[in-house]
Design an enzyme around this catalytic site. Structure first.
Site, mmCIF file in Angstrom:
data_model
loop_
_atom_site.group_PDB
_atom_site.id
_atom_site.type_symbol
_atom_site.label_atom_id
_atom_site.label_comp_id
_atom_site.label_asym_id
_atom_site.label_seq_id
_atom_site.Cartn_x
_atom_site.Cartn_y
_atom_site.Cartn_z
ATOM 1 N N SER A 287 0.989 -0.910 0.080
ATOM 2 C CA SER A 287 -0.059 -0.041 -0.037
ATOM 3 C C SER A 287 0.726 1.049 -0.153
ATOM 4 O O SER A 287 0.170 2.395 -0.584
ATOM 5 C CB SER A 287 -0.406 0.146 0.889
ATOM 6 O OG SER A 287 -0.130 0.229 2.336
ATOM 7 N N HIS B 31 -5.784 -3.978 -2.831
ATOM 8 C CA HIS B 31 -5.599 -2.670 -3.699
ATOM 9 C C HIS B 31 -5.058 -3.770 -5.304
ATOM 10 O O HIS B 31 -4.612 -2.673 -6.150
ATOM 11 C CB HIS B 31 -3.833 -2.356 -3.229
ATOM 12 C CG HIS B 31 -4.177 -1.455 -2.271
ATOM 13 N ND1 HIS B 31 -4.793 0.087 -2.021
ATOM 14 C CD2 HIS B 31 -3.500 -1.367 -0.568
ATOM 15 C CE1 HIS B 31 -4.405 0.693 -0.501
ATOM 16 N NE2 HIS B 31 -4.221 -0.607 0.150
ATOM 17 N N LYS C 79 -12.243 0.069 -1.465
ATOM 18 C CA LYS C 79 -11.189 0.727 -2.358
ATOM 19 C C LYS C 79 -11.850 1.033 -3.694
ATOM 20 O O LYS C 79 -12.436 1.721 -4.323
ATOM 21 C CB LYS C 79 -9.645 0.046 -2.341
ATOM 22 C CG LYS C 79 -9.249 0.132 -0.731
ATOM 23 C CD LYS C 79 -8.541 -0.471 -0.124
ATOM 24 C CE LYS C 79 -7.708 0.118 1.050
ATOM 25 N NZ LYS C 79 -8.959 -0.588 1.884
#
Length: 390
Positions: free
Chosen positions: A180, A208, A239
């Site tokens: 990240s 991610h 996300k």
């Protein structure tokens, strides 16, 4: 005044002196590249909304329809009475999307990671973890009370030596898929080969990568072409998916064990079923999101081409996470402040989130950004590098 409170105030002052004190800002607009903070419009490169879905009207409509049908809350934990038919539908859809037998929906990614690790291993077992893993995985390791071995970032030789030396009954390799704060991708195929060689589980936190990497956005494991009952796949839904929550996916018996043993799943109120309605809509948009992903890849390439830095460093990343290594805490804050003064919002990341001496700007690109946004950021950084002294 109590020595306890005096000590706390001194510790806060020390954070400020070390340029480590964080500041929270309040945005008056929905999540998007255009933000409004203290009445001022800002161009934001902060969020993990990689596909630009957080403000997508179709998700808002699905959420509103879900609230109209299901109400606002679930009323209890999933294993009491807070589990609904739409949760089943979501879990089935998530499992099918990532190519696994079964999935389990958690309220947050932090709860997923900190609950899964101690459900799989405990005292007398061993965990092998990349040193740059997310804090939620580290906390899960601490809760497990297993022996912990942290190998240098992506160092397969060091991990191999640790596995060879271990006599633990059960072994768990834990890794972020996309790191990240660095934006690089773990060597997943090699990690799975080691898991097979040493009879270990492999837990992959794809917070991610889900929605961004792989065919149709199915994530880093799909991009690597991997499939194994050893893999516990964790995807985040707040996300790229643009909503909230997370899920674990894998072999059916493994997921059933997590349902029975993950305390962060068992002992918390179930997520509102309306969120599941929004997430089902999000899954469809992710699957159809190749145009968004192509645009995002173009923005990544644009930033890499247009940045002309000599003292600061754009760290190598092919993902929407584009870190700019500055070095010192104070200088990183100064760069972030200078950008802010020009209407560009980029967070400065400092220890302990990143190693000492590697403070950086964390640029997050999204499919909602335009090429002119990225050009403005790059040109501003190029200019600031010559005006801000280290």
């Amino acid at each position: 005044m109590s020595a306890l409170l005096d000590g706390l105030r001194a510790d806060l002052a020390a954070l400020s002196d070390q340029a480590l004190r964080r500041q929270r800002r309040s945005n008056a607009l929905p999540c998007a590249p255009r933000a409004m903070v203290d009445g001022r419009e800002m161009l934001a490169f902060c969020s993990n909304d990689y596909l630009g879905l957080a403000g997508e009207p179709r998700l808002a409509e699905a959420l509103a329809a879900g609230a109209a049908r299901w109400g606002c809350g679930s009323g209890a934990s999933h294993l009491v009475s807070g589990h609904y038919a739409v949760h089943d539908e979501l879990e089935a859809g998530l499992a099918a999307f990532v190519g696994c037998e079964r999935a389990l929906y958690f309220s947050t990614g932090y709860m997923a990671n900190s609950g899964i690790v101690p459900a799989l291993v405990g005292r007398g077992d061993a965990i092998f973890a990349d040193r740059l893993n997310h804090a939620s995985l580290v906390d899960g390791m601490l809760l497990a009370r297993a022996d912990m071995y942290r190998y240098p970032h992506a160092d397969l030789a060091a991990l191999t030596r640790q596995l060879e030396a271990s006599t633990a009954k059960r072994k768990l390799i834990v890794t972020d898929a996309v790191f990240s704060m660095d934006g690089d991708v773990a060597p997943l195929a090699e990690l799975l080969a080691l898991a097979e060689r040493f009879d270990a589980w492999l837990m992959v936190d794809d917070a991610h990568g889900f929605g961004v990497l792989g065919p149709a956005g199915r994530g880093a494991v799909a991009e690597a072409g991997l499939s194994s009952w050893r893999i516990i796949y964790v995807g985040t839904l707040g996300k790229a998916a643009g909503v909230s929550g997370a899920f674990a996916a894998g072999q059916a018996d493994v997921i059933e064990w997590l349902l029975q043993k993950a305390r962060t799943y068992i002992f918390t109120t179930g997520a509102p079923p309306a969120l599941a309605e929004a997430l089902l809509a999000s899954l469809g948009l992710i699957a159809e999101g190749d145009d968004r992903r192509r645009h995002l890849a173009g923005l990544v390439a644009c930033l890499a081409t247009e940045l002309k830095l000599t003292r600061w460093q754009r760290m190598p990343s092919r993902t929407p996470i584009q870190p700019i290594r500055i070095g010192g805490n104070a200088e990183a804050l100064a760069v972030a402040r200078a950008l802010w003064d020009e209407g560009i919002w980029v967070p400065a990341i400092r220890p302990p989130t990143v190693p000492a001496g590697s403070a950086r700007l964390r640029v997050s690109l999204t499919a909602a950004h335009r090429e002119e946004d990225v050009l403005l950021l790059a040109r501003t950084l190029n200019r600031l590098e010559h005006t801000i002294l280290g």
